[in-house]
Design an enzyme around this catalytic site. Structure first.
Site, PDB file in Angstrom:
ATOM      1  N   ASP A 173      23.815 -15.028  63.237  1.00  0.00           N
ATOM      2  CA  ASP A 173      22.868 -14.298  64.091  1.00  0.00           C
ATOM      3  C   ASP A 173      22.996 -14.660  65.573  1.00  0.00           C
ATOM      4  O   ASP A 173      22.306 -14.084  66.410  1.00  0.00           O
ATOM      5  CB  ASP A 173      21.434 -14.562  63.628  1.00  0.00           C
ATOM      6  CG  ASP A 173      21.076 -16.043  63.667  1.00  0.00           C
ATOM      7  OD1 ASP A 173      21.855 -16.848  64.208  1.00  0.00           O
ATOM      8  OD2 ASP A 173      20.006 -16.392  63.162  1.00  0.00           O
ATOM      9  N   TYR A 268      27.394 -21.182  72.046  1.00  0.00           N
ATOM     10  CA  TYR A 268      27.947 -22.357  71.355  1.00  0.00           C
ATOM     11  C   TYR A 268      29.167 -22.944  72.063  1.00  0.00           C
ATOM     12  O   TYR A 268      29.606 -24.042  71.725  1.00  0.00           O
ATOM     13  CB  TYR A 268      28.302 -22.016  69.903  1.00  0.00           C
ATOM     14  CG  TYR A 268      27.162 -22.296  68.941  1.00  0.00           C
ATOM     15  CD1 TYR A 268      27.057 -23.526  68.297  1.00  0.00           C
ATOM     16  CD2 TYR A 268      26.181 -21.357  68.684  1.00  0.00           C
ATOM     17  CE1 TYR A 268      26.024 -23.797  67.427  1.00  0.00           C
ATOM     18  CE2 TYR A 268      25.138 -21.610  67.808  1.00  0.00           C
ATOM     19  CZ  TYR A 268      25.065 -22.844  67.189  1.00  0.00           C
ATOM     20  OH  TYR A 268      24.035 -23.116  66.328  1.00  0.00           O
TER      21      TYR A 268
HETATM   22  N1  LIG Z   1      24.686 -18.171  59.996  1.00  0.00           N
HETATM   23  C1  LIG Z   1      23.700 -18.308  60.888  1.00  0.00           C
HETATM   24  O1  LIG Z   1      23.779 -17.783  61.972  1.00  0.00           O
HETATM   25  C2  LIG Z   1      22.506 -19.125  60.549  1.00  0.00           C
HETATM   26  C3  LIG Z   1      21.317 -19.090  61.286  1.00  0.00           C
HETATM   27  C4  LIG Z   1      20.265 -19.938  60.931  1.00  0.00           C
HETATM   28  C5  LIG Z   1      20.401 -20.771  59.824  1.00  0.00           C
HETATM   29  N2  LIG Z   1      21.582 -20.786  59.156  1.00  0.00           N
HETATM   30  C6  LIG Z   1      21.804 -21.595  57.960  1.00  0.00           C
HETATM   31  O2  LIG Z   1      20.839 -21.230  56.978  1.00  0.00           O
HETATM   32  C7  LIG Z   1      20.713 -22.287  56.034  1.00  0.00           C
HETATM   33  C8  LIG Z   1      19.256 -22.620  55.814  1.00  0.00           C
HETATM   34  O3  LIG Z   1      18.748 -23.309  56.939  1.00  0.00           O
HETATM   35  P1  LIG Z   1      17.335 -24.053  56.909  1.00  0.00           P
HETATM   36  O4  LIG Z   1      17.250 -24.796  58.184  1.00  0.00           O
HETATM   37  O5  LIG Z   1      16.273 -23.116  56.560  1.00  0.00           O
HETATM   38  O6  LIG Z   1      17.576 -25.097  55.721  1.00  0.00           O
HETATM   39  P2  LIG Z   1      16.526 -25.814  54.744  1.00  0.00           P
HETATM   40  O7  LIG Z   1      17.041 -27.201  54.535  1.00  0.00           O
HETATM   41  O8  LIG Z   1      15.139 -25.599  55.205  1.00  0.00           O
HETATM   42  O9  LIG Z   1      16.689 -25.019  53.371  1.00  0.00           O
HETATM   43  C9  LIG Z   1      17.833 -24.981  52.633  1.00  0.00           C
HETATM   44  C10 LIG Z   1      17.488 -24.922  51.153  1.00  0.00           C
HETATM   45  O10 LIG Z   1      18.719 -24.903  50.427  1.00  0.00           O
HETATM   46  C11 LIG Z   1      18.516 -25.621  49.222  1.00  0.00           C
HETATM   47  N3  LIG Z   1      19.798 -25.985  48.645  1.00  0.00           N
HETATM   48  C12 LIG Z   1      20.650 -26.960  49.032  1.00  0.00           C
HETATM   49  N4  LIG Z   1      21.742 -26.950  48.251  1.00  0.00           N
HETATM   50  C13 LIG Z   1      21.584 -25.936  47.364  1.00  0.00           C
HETATM   51  C14 LIG Z   1      22.376 -25.439  46.299  1.00  0.00           C
HETATM   52  N5  LIG Z   1      23.565 -25.965  46.001  1.00  0.00           N
HETATM   53  N6  LIG Z   1      21.900 -24.401  45.584  1.00  0.00           N
HETATM   54  C15 LIG Z   1      20.699 -23.845  45.880  1.00  0.00           C
HETATM   55  N7  LIG Z   1      19.897 -24.285  46.871  1.00  0.00           N
HETATM   56  C16 LIG Z   1      20.347 -25.319  47.611  1.00  0.00           C
HETATM   57  C17 LIG Z   1      17.655 -26.789  49.640  1.00  0.00           C
HETATM   58  O11 LIG Z   1      17.004 -27.378  48.538  1.00  0.00           O
HETATM   59  C18 LIG Z   1      16.698 -26.131  50.628  1.00  0.00           C
HETATM   60  O12 LIG Z   1      15.513 -25.700  49.993  1.00  0.00           O
HETATM   61  C19 LIG Z   1      21.550 -23.441  56.625  1.00  0.00           C
HETATM   62  O13 LIG Z   1      22.829 -23.413  56.048  1.00  0.00           O
HETATM   63  C20 LIG Z   1      21.649 -23.078  58.098  1.00  0.00           C
HETATM   64  O14 LIG Z   1      22.741 -23.695  58.717  1.00  0.00           O
HETATM   65  C21 LIG Z   1      22.621 -19.985  59.505  1.00  0.00           C
HETATM   66  O1  LIG Z   2      18.855 -26.016  65.222  1.00  0.00           O
HETATM   67  P1  LIG Z   2      18.339 -24.850  64.487  1.00  0.00           P
HETATM   68  O2  LIG Z   2      18.307 -25.032  62.974  1.00  0.00           O
HETATM   69  O3  LIG Z   2      17.075 -24.269  65.053  1.00  0.00           O
HETATM   70  O4  LIG Z   2      19.399 -23.692  64.761  1.00  0.00           O
HETATM   71  C1  LIG Z   2      20.707 -23.757  64.347  1.00  0.00           C
HETATM   72  C2  LIG Z   2      21.146 -22.335  64.096  1.00  0.00           C
HETATM   73  O5  LIG Z   2      21.220 -21.704  65.359  1.00  0.00           O
HETATM   74  C3  LIG Z   2      21.612 -20.338  65.380  1.00  0.00           C
HETATM   75  O6  LIG Z   2      20.625 -19.541  64.756  1.00  0.00           O
HETATM   76  C4  LIG Z   2      19.398 -19.314  65.484  1.00  0.00           C
HETATM   77  C5  LIG Z   2      19.353 -17.929  66.005  1.00  0.00           C
HETATM   78  O7  LIG Z   2      20.458 -17.635  66.785  1.00  0.00           O
HETATM   79  C6  LIG Z   2      18.044 -17.679  66.718  1.00  0.00           C
HETATM   80  O8  LIG Z   2      17.957 -16.314  67.002  1.00  0.00           O
HETATM   81  C7  LIG Z   2      16.857 -17.990  65.869  1.00  0.00           C
HETATM   82  O9  LIG Z   2      16.735 -17.024  64.825  1.00  0.00           O
HETATM   83  O10 LIG Z   2      16.978 -19.242  65.360  1.00  0.00           O
HETATM   84  C8  LIG Z   2      18.200 -19.449  64.592  1.00  0.00           C
HETATM   85  C9  LIG Z   2      18.049 -20.807  63.996  1.00  0.00           C
HETATM   86  O11 LIG Z   2      17.239 -21.640  64.740  1.00  0.00           O
HETATM   87  C10 LIG Z   2      22.948 -20.242  64.705  1.00  0.00           C
HETATM   88  O12 LIG Z   2      23.411 -18.926  64.643  1.00  0.00           O
HETATM   89  C11 LIG Z   2      22.923 -20.845  63.309  1.00  0.00           C
HETATM   90  O13 LIG Z   2      24.175 -20.740  62.694  1.00  0.00           O
HETATM   91  C12 LIG Z   2      22.472 -22.283  63.380  1.00  0.00           C
HETATM   92  O14 LIG Z   2      22.293 -22.773  62.061  1.00  0.00           O
HETATM   93 MN   LIG Z   3      25.294 -18.984  63.347  1.00  0.00          MN
END
Ligand SMILES: NC(=O)c1ccc[n+]([C@@H]2O[C@H](COP(=O)([O-])OP(=O)(O)OC[C@H]3O[C@@H](n4cnc5c(N)ncnc54)[C@H](O)[C@@H]3O)[C@@H](O)[C@H]2O)c1
Ligand SMILES: O=P(O)(O)OC[C@H]1O[C@H](O[C@H]2[C@H](O)[C@@H](O)[C@@H](O)O[C@@H]2CO)[C@H](O)[C@@H](O)[C@@H]1O
Ligand SMILES: [Mn+2]
Length: 446
Positions: A173, A268
């Protein structure tokens, strides 16, 4: 657009801090993406239940027509679903904290998805994501997985190599958030009002073109004027709930832009252009994970607890839905209704960036429809960008090599090659500390 068909969605990572946001945006989108069923899956029953108990109440009050359930049983979770939304964090915040703090111990930048921390996290995620794909294919062979679970660049390379035919799309995102800021800077309503040409790797990219979608006006000159002073920081009402560390990140874009003023950078790039600045400004005892535990996680779980105690979400003032959740719902909708809308995907290059290898995993615009994605041609990468990408994507490939071959040396090469690490001896110290704490999650590296 309406249809007779109603969809079934499972959120993998039911206990994620982003799950309530997904739920609220799914509910908001019922006229365009109607659901018959919503399920949560997580491997931590207790954490998931805290969110699920509140969501049960929200669903009863706001969308009683949708069947809601939650489980830790993969068969129950992945049977009879059309979409899997991936939001897992392998090792949870405890492991993210190590990813951030171990490199800092050795004077190296410590961050969730970049540098050694990002590579360590990627290696943890690979087996868990492959397992979820396999369950999805076994129990719901027609389903699509739209995955947010980081480290996306490494997960996407593992998918490309190890599950080449899987119906999985790895998304981010961040460019959407940056473009929404660009729209606000130019007085437009949202990122949907912008047309763009963007290329790079995940958390590692550049805009070549930004235009007003309706009029075709080139917005780059206006944006560059603004960005050279303020970065992507908008301020005012737009940023009223933005945390301080995110403000610093968006402001830092001004310095990133100054280094390469022909394009506009993904925010980033700060970690690769200014790793020493990151170290100088970090508190090794209090990193981003600690901020989340004190803020986002506290708010989300606190609100869930409050709803459960009250037995109602009627006076619920909290709404953490936003771009992150809107975006994944829009993508599911585009696939379900074959809209061919333009979003961004992390996928095999195959010519999308003309001077990168076909088997590079890149982040580029793509049209999303019933058959998945059609990546778009973005033209040539600049010399500076290409050099940076070649190095970074090699690190990402080496992490996947380390996973496949159970190779300590490949992981050490990945750390050593990374732009954020000064030399092989520092890389080794970081890796050796990481080997200890990652034992439950990594394959045994020999
Ligand atoms: N791609 C992006 O742009 C973007 C943006 C924001 C967050 N994220 C990602 O989204 C994910 C969630 O972030 P968060 O901060 O809410 O994390 P979080 O720690 O709050 O939640 C993650 C959940 O995943 C569960 N989990 C861990 N291993 C698992 C498995 N093998 N099977 C099923 N469940 C499992 C945990 O128990 C936990 O409840 C992270 O990977 C984060 O990096 C990505
Ligand atoms: O440190 P965090 O967990 O707050 O953020 C790490 C993530 O940052 C980006 O996602 C942001 C997003 O871009 C913003 O719009 C808003 O929705 O918050 C997100 C998470 O805070 C990034 O794209 C992710 O890959 C990172 O995990
Ligand atoms: Mn991302």
């Amino acid at each position: 657009m309406t249809s007779e068909k109603k969809y079934s969605v499972v959120i993998a990572g039911g206990g994620s801090t982003f799950t309530p946001g997904f739920v609220l945006d799914l509910i908001k989108s019922q006229d365009k993406f109607p659901l018959r069923q919503l399920k949560f899956y997580d491997n931590d029953a207790e954490r998931q239940e805290k969110i699920a108990k509140a969501v049960e109440i929200i669903m009863k009050e706001r969308a009683p027509q949708i069947k809601f359930s939650y489980t830790t049983d993969p068969k129950e979770a992945f049977t009879d679903v059309d979409f899997v939304m991936g939001s897992i964090r392998v090792g949870k915040y405890e492991m993210r904290s190590y990813d951030e703090k171990i490199p800092l111990k050795y004077g190296v930048m410590g961050q969730e998805t970049t540098g050694p921390g990002g590579m360590a996290y990627g290696l943890r995620s690979i087996p868990a994501i492959l397992q979820i794909i396999d369950w999805m294919e076994e129990y719901s062979p027609n389903a699509w997985m739209i995955n947010y679970s980081n480290t996306i660049a490494i997960v996407a390379e593992a998918c490309r190599r190890l599950r080449p035919n899987a119906k999985v799309i790895n998304i981010c995102d961040m460019p959407i958030d940056d473009m929404d800021r660009m729209a606000a800077i130019c007085g437009l309503d949202s990122w949907h009002d912008i047309d763009f040409n963007y290329y790079g790797l995940n958390h590692f990219g550049w805009w070549k073109e930004v235009r007003n979608k309706k009029t075709g006006e080139d917005l780059m000159p206006k944006l560059k004027e603004y960005v050279k002073e303020h970065g992507y920081w908008v301020g005012g009402d737009y940023d009223k709930s933005t945390e301080a560390s995110w403000e610093a990140t968006f402001r830092k874009v001004a310095d990133e832009y100054a280094l390469e003023p022909e394009t506009l950078p993904n925010n980033y790039m700060q970690y690769y252009y200014f790793p020493q600045w990151e170290v100088a400004n970090a508190d090794p005892k209090h990193t981003r994970t600690d901020e989340i535990l004190e803020y986002r996680q506290k708010i989300v779980f606190g609100e869930c607890e409050r709803i459960v105690k009250a037995g109602t979400a009627a006076d619920n003032i909290w709404d953490i839905s936003g771009l992150h959740s809107e975006y994944i719902v829009d993508i599911c909708h585009a696939i379900a209704f074959n809209t061919h809308e333009k979003f961004l995907a992390n996928c095999a290059n195959n010519g999308a960036i003309s001077n990168m290898d076909p088997d590079s995993v890149v982040e580029v615009p793509a049209l999303f429809g019933a058959d998945g994605i059609q990546p778009m041609a973005t033209g040539e990468a600049g010399r500076f960008q290409r050099g940076l990408m070649m190095e970074q994507q090699t690190c990402e490939k080496l992490v996947v090599d380390a996973y496949v071959e159970h190779s300590y040396n490949k992981m050490l090469q990945a750390f050593t090659l990374n732009k954020t690490v000064p030399d092989a001896s520092v890389a080794k110290k970081i890796l050796d500390d990481m080997m200890v704490v990652n034992k439950p999650y990594w394959p045994e590296l020999k």
